[in-house]
Each structure stands twice: as C-alpha cells, then as structure tokens.
Design a protein around this motif. Structure first.
Motif: not given
Ligand code: GLV
Length: 327
Positions: A289-292, A236-247, A264-272
């Motif tokens: 939607p970036h609510v963690a 399982v991958l959980v990203n609560v940092g920034r979207g661009a940490l991941v390819e 589980v993704l709370d952050v994305f390179e482009t938000e919304p």
C-alpha cells in the motif's frame, strides 16, 4: 518556466525578512514541532484537512502534501511550496496551482528506502522464500535452483535519486544494471543508459524491470503490451514509481499467461487499490500500500528548513521542480 537547480542564478530572490510558513499536511502537528525546533521565531500555521469554510492564509511559504481541492485559492501570498514527497505529478496537474509559485520537492531517504524494498522483493523471489515455506508446511524437503543477483540483468526506468540508489545497491550485488533517462547520459553503477528513444532495445535482456520514473506526459503508460512482451519469459516487474506508468490490462494479461513471473506493485492509478481490483487475488501480483518510501517528518523538516534558510538568504532553492518536464 520555473528555474531548475543547474543555472538557476536568474531565479535568485533577494535576501528578505522572515516569511510565515503554512504547513498543510495530514501530519501538520508533527511538522509544526519539528520546524519550531529548527526555525525558532518563525510563525508557523498548520492545517490538516479542508477548513469548514475557505479561510485565507497570509503565509508566503507552504510545506504540504495532498492539499484539498481549493487550497491555493486560500493562499494569495504564496510564492514557494515544498512538497513532502518526491513525485509531484498530482500537484502539477492541479488547475489551481498558480503559475508563479516555485515548487520544490523533497528527497527524504526515499532512495535508500526504495532500494531496500526493491532488493528485498527481488531476493525474496530468488531465495524461494514462499516455496520453502509451503514445502515446510507439507514436510517436503526439496532443493530449488539458487541463482544470484549477480547472474541477473535489471533495467531501471528513471535514474533520479531513487533510481540511482537502486542501481547502486544492485551493482554492489554484481547485478548488470541498465537504465533509462530522458537524455541517456552515463551514470555510475549503470552499465548502459538508454534514452526514451532507444530504451526498448534493452528489454530483451532484462530479467527484471524496475519503474522509478516520475509520471509525466512522456512516461504515462510507457510500459505497454509491446514493452512487456519484449521482456524475457518469467521476467519480474517492480513498480515503485506511479501506477499510471503501466498499461494495467497489458500487465494483467502478462501476469495471467505467465509471461511475467511476478509484478511487485507499490503504486496504483487509484489508491487505495479498489476492492474489486483483480490484482488483489492475482497470484503473481505482490501488492503493497504505497509504503516503499514513506516520508519521515524529521528528515523532511531538515530539508525544508535548509531550503527556507536559503530563501531568506536570497540563495536559489534546492530540488526545484521544472514544471515543463514535470519533475
Ligand atoms: C511518494 O510516492 C512520493 O512521490 O514521494
């Protein structure tokens, strides 16, 4: 270079007179009332968005987030800015941020909030909440395996106040926690701390990988195809940092072919997250939607007011950002 908390004695400003504050923030009015209570008598100007025409401010101190493009050009006296969030990658990337301005960030309750988010989503999976709901809808009585968080090994990339709060909660469940920091110094609740040179060696053991690192030149896209493939099947991958940490392509591939059981993704390179993102409909993706860890006005106002008092007393500020490191 800007001072950091440790050994910042050389950065001490002299004790000084009251300094006008500008709050430039979507919730500026709420911050104004919170700060007026905490700092009576201090002049506070507020802005919520871009003024119709650029309008210079006399404030030497700024509390803000998501500033409009030419904001800093309107602040000729600015010496210190506190961000109302923890991640300052967008702020530091701005060409108009003056070199001499000290930047501090807020810690809020981001650690506790994010930790509950992470533990909640991990338990949601282990408890088969979705499967049992579906089975209930079909009138199906079927018992599924019931592993514990104590049976799991979880890697956390980034052990700042957020990553450490996650580690602490997971350790309380008996989880084996590994972590990654810049220097790999030992930390409580973390069985092994890896550095940016050897962190990939922990991946084959990690049933879940939690990203809580700041976005910097060193961390951008660090979770690449090789890293994802080094995780065990069904990780399982959980990203609560920034979207661009991941390819993004590598993550999507790993979800689609089932190597990752969930992201589980709370952050994305482009938000919304753009309407055409494949993540919206990817069954293994859990999009929030970036609510963690939302910023809470009262707590941030407490932090800022304490720092402001330190400024007036000529003491070094808390949570100063090291611009060279990017956090
Ligand atoms: C929000 O993502 C923050 O960095 O505080």
């Amino acid at each position: 270079m800007n001072p950091v908390d440790e050994g910042a004695a050389q950065a001490r400003p002299a004790a000084q007179e009251i300094e006008p504050i500008l709050v430039w923030h979507p919730k500026a009015e709420q911050y104004r009332s919170a700060l007026t209570q905490r700092l009576p008598g201090v002049p506070i100007e507020v802005r919520t968005g871009a003024p119709r025409a650029p309008s210079p401010s006399e404030a030497g101190v700024l509390l803000g987030w998501a500033l409009p493009p030419d904001a800093f050009a309107q602040l000729p006296r600015l010496r210190w800015m506190q961000a109302t969030g923890a991640g300052v990658d967008d702020l530091l990337a701005r060409a108009d941020l003056p070199a001499g301005v000290t930047v501090t960030r807020s810690l809020g309750r981001f650690g506790a909030q994010t930790a509950e988010y992470v533990v909640g989503y991990l338990l949601h999976q282990l408890l088969h909440v979705e499967d049992y709901r579906r089975n209930q809808d079909r009138g199906t009585w079927k018992q599924l395996p019931r592993p514990l968080l104590a049976d799991r090994t979880i890697g956390i990339v980034g052990l700042g106040s957020v990553g450490l709060a996650i580690a602490e909660r997971l350790a309380a469940f008996g989880t084996t926690v590994y972590g990654v920091t810049r220097r790999g110094r030992p930390l409580p609740h973390v069985r092994n701390v890896y550095t940016r040179d050897d962190w990939r060696s922990m991946l084959p053991e990690c049933d879940a990988l939690v990203l809580a690192a700041p976005l910097t030149d060193a961390t951008r896209r660090m979770i690449d195809d090789e890293a994802l493939r080094a995780l065990p099947d069904n990780a399982v991958l959980v990203n609560v940092g920034r979207g661009a940490l991941v390819e993004p392509e590598a993550m999507l591939d790993a979800l689609r072919d089932g190597h990752l059981s969930a992201a589980v993704l709370d952050v994305f390179e482009t938000e919304p997250l753009p309407p055409d993102s494949p993540l919206w409909t990817e069954p293994g993706a859990w999009v929030t939607p970036h609510v963690a860890a939302p910023s809470e006005v009262d707590g941030i106002a407490d932090e800022f007011a304490a720092n402001y008092q330190r400024l007036l007393n000529g003491e070094s500020l808390h949570n100063v950002v090291d611009r060279a490191q990017g956090y």
